[in-house]
Design an enzyme around this catalytic site. Structure first.
Site, mmCIF file in Angstrom:
data_model
loop_
_atom_site.group_PDB
_atom_site.id
_atom_site.type_symbol
_atom_site.label_atom_id
_atom_site.label_comp_id
_atom_site.label_asym_id
_atom_site.label_seq_id
_atom_site.Cartn_x
_atom_site.Cartn_y
_atom_site.Cartn_z
ATOM 1 N N SER A 217 0.851 -1.181 0.000
ATOM 2 C CA SER A 217 0.000 0.000 0.000
ATOM 3 C C SER A 217 0.889 1.233 0.000
ATOM 4 C CB SER A 217 -0.901 -0.016 1.236
ATOM 5 O OG SER A 217 -1.672 1.161 1.300
ATOM 6 N N GLY A 219 -0.145 4.466 -0.135
ATOM 7 C CA GLY A 219 -0.890 5.667 0.221
ATOM 8 C C GLY A 219 -1.605 6.254 -0.977
ATOM 9 N N ALA A 220 -1.390 7.536 -1.199
ATOM 10 C CA ALA A 220 -2.077 8.233 -2.290
ATOM 11 C C ALA A 220 -1.677 7.713 -3.662
ATOM 12 C CB ALA A 220 -1.800 9.731 -2.194
ATOM 13 N N GLY A 222 -1.511 4.558 -4.469
ATOM 14 C CA GLY A 222 -2.231 3.325 -4.781
ATOM 15 C C GLY A 222 -1.546 2.072 -4.281
ATOM 16 N N GLY A 248 -6.682 0.620 4.800
ATOM 17 C CA GLY A 248 -5.881 -0.569 4.512
ATOM 18 C C GLY A 248 -6.644 -1.851 4.761
ATOM 19 N N ASP A 249 -7.514 -1.845 5.770
ATOM 20 C CA ASP A 249 -8.328 -3.029 6.053
ATOM 21 C C ASP A 249 -9.323 -3.287 4.927
ATOM 22 O OD1 ASP A 249 -6.982 -2.982 8.485
ATOM 23 O OD2 ASP A 249 -8.572 -1.839 9.467
#
Length: 309
Positions: A217, A219-220, A222, A248-249
């Site tokens: 992951s 963040g912004a 992708g 994230g979940d």
């Protein structure tokens, strides 16, 4: 049935304030409570997507009873939490309405006794017998061995149940060596695991350490996925402001649902990215804005290449 494991379950409490300022008193405009912990959040999103989910982990004390009471009416979720003598932790999120930022306070969790850990392992094996996939999520409460996830991964593999591991630090390091089917670290967790801050190099290194597939992951930016089938990057169409707690979940739920539905990797990553964005727009973790989700399903860009056979 999909099984989610949350060894450090929580009661998630969200306070909304007009503007969060240090060293000041605040009037809370809204309070919400939800059953929490990473695997519980994953379960609620999976259930909202139409999957049957069983939640296991630990629950105890008055806070644990509230968690179970709040879980009971959620359609599609079966409560298989294991009772303990300690008290389930709380997490406090303070949402600043002016900036859209959220400040998170996480309690460590109750101490688990050896007897309670053994009882959980027995319950876990019983649940695996009817599971199509399992997600092992979040931190370890005090008293649980640091290699716990490695053992749970190996147990799932002995039942031929695919397993996704989403944790950090030493539990992740040891868990990867047990060869989970998927790990989903964020950029910081991946760098800590591998020592590399280059996402592609780090994901490849994580695979060499034992993970069959790695979804990072970013963040912004992708998601980046590297698997035996190929490698792909999923990019969101825009940056959304809101509460990132649980995003994230939701990505884990997207990946796990795609796995059990036998979707190709680009479709799994599209779903995971759209769910993450839709969670940022939702008021609390473990929920997502369905309108944002459906809109973004058609707007996420996935690029990559399939590995040669």
């Amino acid at each position: 049935m999909i099984l989610t494991v949350t060894l450090n379950t929580a009661l998630d409490i969200t306070y909304r304030v007009r503007s969060l300022r240090p060293h000041a008193s605040h009037r809370v405009s809204e309070v919400t409570e939800r059953p929490g912990g990473k695997g519980v959040n994953v379960a609620r999103v999976l259930a909202a997507l139409g999957h049957e989910v069983t939640v296991t982990g630990f629950t105890g004390g008055a806070t644990g009873r509230v968690v179970q009471e709040l879980l009971a009416p959620v359609p599609g979720i079966v409560d298989a939490l294991v009772p303990i003598t300690g008290t389930t932790r709380r997490t406090i999120a303070v949402a600043d309405e002016r900036t859209g930022d959220t400040t998170q306070l996480n309690e460590p969790g109750p101490t688990i006794t050896p007897t309670e850990w053994s009882a959980f392992q027995e319950a876990y094996e019983d649940l695996l017998a009817s599971a199509s996939a399992v997600a092992l999520c979040g931190s370890l409460p005090p008293g649980v061995p640091v290699g716990a996830y490695a053992g749970l991964v190996r147990t799932a593999r002995s039942f031929s149940v695919p397993v996704l591991l989403d944790t950090s630090g030493e539990p992740l390091r040891r868990g990867v060596a047990a060869r989970p089917d998927i790990i989903k670290p964020n950029a910081g967790e991946l760098a800590e695991l591998t020592g590399s801050h280059d996402p592609l190099r780090a994901t490849q290194d994580a695979r060499r350490r034992g993970a069959r597939a790695v979804v990072a992951s970013l963040g912004a930016e992708g998601l980046l996925a590297v698997s035996p089938e190929g490698r792909w990057r999923a990019a969101p169409p825009a940056l959304l402001r809101g509460n990132p707690t649980g995003a994230g979940d939701s990505a884990v739920a997207g990946l796990l649902s795609g796995l059990v539905e036998h979707l190709p990797w680009p479709a799994r990553l599209t779903r995971a990215t759209a769910l993450s964005a839709a969670t940022v727009q939702a008021p609390v973790a473990g929920e997502f804005d369905r309108g944002v989700y459906e809109e973004w399903l058609g707007r996420v860009t996935v690029t990559g290449e399939v590995s040669a056979a």
